[in-house]
Design a protein around this motif. Structure first.
Motif, PDB file in Angstrom:
ATOM      1  N   MET A   1      89.841  50.607  32.153  1.00  0.00           N
ATOM      2  CA  MET A   1      89.984  49.226  32.587  1.00  0.00           C
ATOM      3  C   MET A   1      88.609  48.688  32.976  1.00  0.00           C
ATOM      4  O   MET A   1      87.934  49.250  33.829  1.00  0.00           O
ATOM      5  CB  MET A   1      90.944  49.169  33.773  1.00  0.00           C
ATOM      6  CG  MET A   1      91.146  47.801  34.319  1.00  0.00           C
ATOM      7  SD  MET A   1      92.377  47.860  35.633  1.00  0.00           S
ATOM      8  CE  MET A   1      92.600  46.149  35.864  1.00  0.00           C
ATOM      9  N   PRO A   2      88.164  47.618  32.350  1.00  0.00           N
ATOM     10  CA  PRO A   2      86.840  47.073  32.671  1.00  0.00           C
ATOM     11  C   PRO A   2      86.787  46.500  34.085  1.00  0.00           C
ATOM     12  O   PRO A   2      87.778  46.008  34.612  1.00  0.00           O
ATOM     13  CB  PRO A   2      86.634  45.971  31.634  1.00  0.00           C
ATOM     14  CG  PRO A   2      87.878  45.842  30.867  1.00  0.00           C
ATOM     15  CD  PRO A   2      88.840  46.908  31.308  1.00  0.00           C
ATOM     16  N   ALA A   3      85.610  46.567  34.660  1.00  0.00           N
ATOM     17  CA  ALA A   3      85.401  46.017  36.009  1.00  0.00           C
ATOM     18  C   ALA A   3      85.485  44.500  35.969  1.00  0.00           C
ATOM     19  O   ALA A   3      85.096  43.873  34.996  1.00  0.00           O
ATOM     20  CB  ALA A   3      84.051  46.458  36.545  1.00  0.00           C
ATOM     21  N   LYS A   4      85.990  43.926  37.030  1.00  0.00           N
ATOM     22  CA  LYS A   4      86.104  42.466  37.138  1.00  0.00           C
ATOM     23  C   LYS A   4      84.917  41.864  37.877  1.00  0.00           C
ATOM     24  O   LYS A   4      84.896  40.688  38.160  1.00  0.00           O
ATOM     25  CB  LYS A   4      87.392  42.095  37.884  1.00  0.00           C
ATOM     26  CG  LYS A   4      88.648  42.611  37.242  1.00  0.00           C
ATOM     27  CD  LYS A   4      89.035  41.772  36.070  1.00  0.00           C
ATOM     28  CE  LYS A   4      90.367  42.284  35.529  1.00  0.00           C
ATOM     29  NZ  LYS A   4      90.760  41.664  34.305  1.00  0.00           N
ATOM     30  N   LEU A   5      83.942  42.682  38.228  1.00  0.00           N
ATOM     31  CA  LEU A   5      82.779  42.211  38.967  1.00  0.00           C
ATOM     32  C   LEU A   5      81.799  41.490  38.048  1.00  0.00           C
ATOM     33  O   LEU A   5      81.726  41.781  36.854  1.00  0.00           O
ATOM     34  CB  LEU A   5      82.072  43.400  39.629  1.00  0.00           C
ATOM     35  CG  LEU A   5      82.899  44.189  40.644  1.00  0.00           C
ATOM     36  CD1 LEU A   5      82.140  45.428  41.087  1.00  0.00           C
ATOM     37  CD2 LEU A   5      83.238  43.319  41.831  1.00  0.00           C
ATOM     38  N   PRO A   6      81.022  40.559  38.596  1.00  0.00           N
ATOM     39  CA  PRO A   6      79.996  39.897  37.788  1.00  0.00           C
ATOM     40  C   PRO A   6      78.975  40.914  37.271  1.00  0.00           C
ATOM     41  O   PRO A   6      78.749  41.945  37.902  1.00  0.00           O
ATOM     42  CB  PRO A   6      79.323  38.934  38.769  1.00  0.00           C
ATOM     43  CG  PRO A   6      80.246  38.814  39.916  1.00  0.00           C
ATOM     44  CD  PRO A   6      81.050  40.072  39.971  1.00  0.00           C
ATOM     45  N   ARG A   7      78.357  40.607  36.157  1.00  0.00           N
ATOM     46  CA  ARG A   7      77.368  41.499  35.550  1.00  0.00           C
ATOM     47  C   ARG A   7      75.990  40.867  35.587  1.00  0.00           C
ATOM     48  O   ARG A   7      75.852  39.651  35.593  1.00  0.00           O
ATOM     49  CB  ARG A   7      77.708  41.758  34.081  1.00  0.00           C
ATOM     50  CG  ARG A   7      78.940  42.532  33.874  1.00  0.00           C
ATOM     51  CD  ARG A   7      79.196  42.663  32.386  1.00  0.00           C
ATOM     52  NE  ARG A   7      80.382  43.452  32.175  1.00  0.00           N
ATOM     53  CZ  ARG A   7      80.486  44.379  31.260  1.00  0.00           C
ATOM     54  NH1 ARG A   7      79.489  44.603  30.435  1.00  0.00           N
ATOM     55  NH2 ARG A   7      81.590  45.062  31.135  1.00  0.00           N
TER      56      ARG A   7
END
Length: 69
Positions: A1-7
């Motif tokens: 599951m990909p992170a939902k945090l800004p990159r």
């Protein structure tokens, strides 16, 4: 599951990248977590030394100045 945090994207010289990878490995962390830890430490230090303000303090000052107007 990909992170939902800004990159963010960071470009590093090869030698620095290799050093970062070794540092992360020595702390048993993935590189991304090591970078997050280093950034958090730097920001916490800057806040404690008063070089930058925390979000809460910035919002409080804005609120205070609005009340004075």
């Amino acid at each position: 599951m990909p992170a939902k945090l800004p990159r963010i994207v960071v470009y590093l010289p090869e030698e620095l990248k290799a050093d970062l990878e070794r540092l992360a490995k020595s702390h048993y962390r993935p590189v991304s977590n090591m970078v997050l830890t280093l950034i958090q430490e730097a920001v916490d230090e800057a806040k404690s030394e008063g070089r930058i303000q925390s979000e809460d303090r910035s919002q409080q000052q804005k609120s205070d100045s609005n009340e004075q107007d």
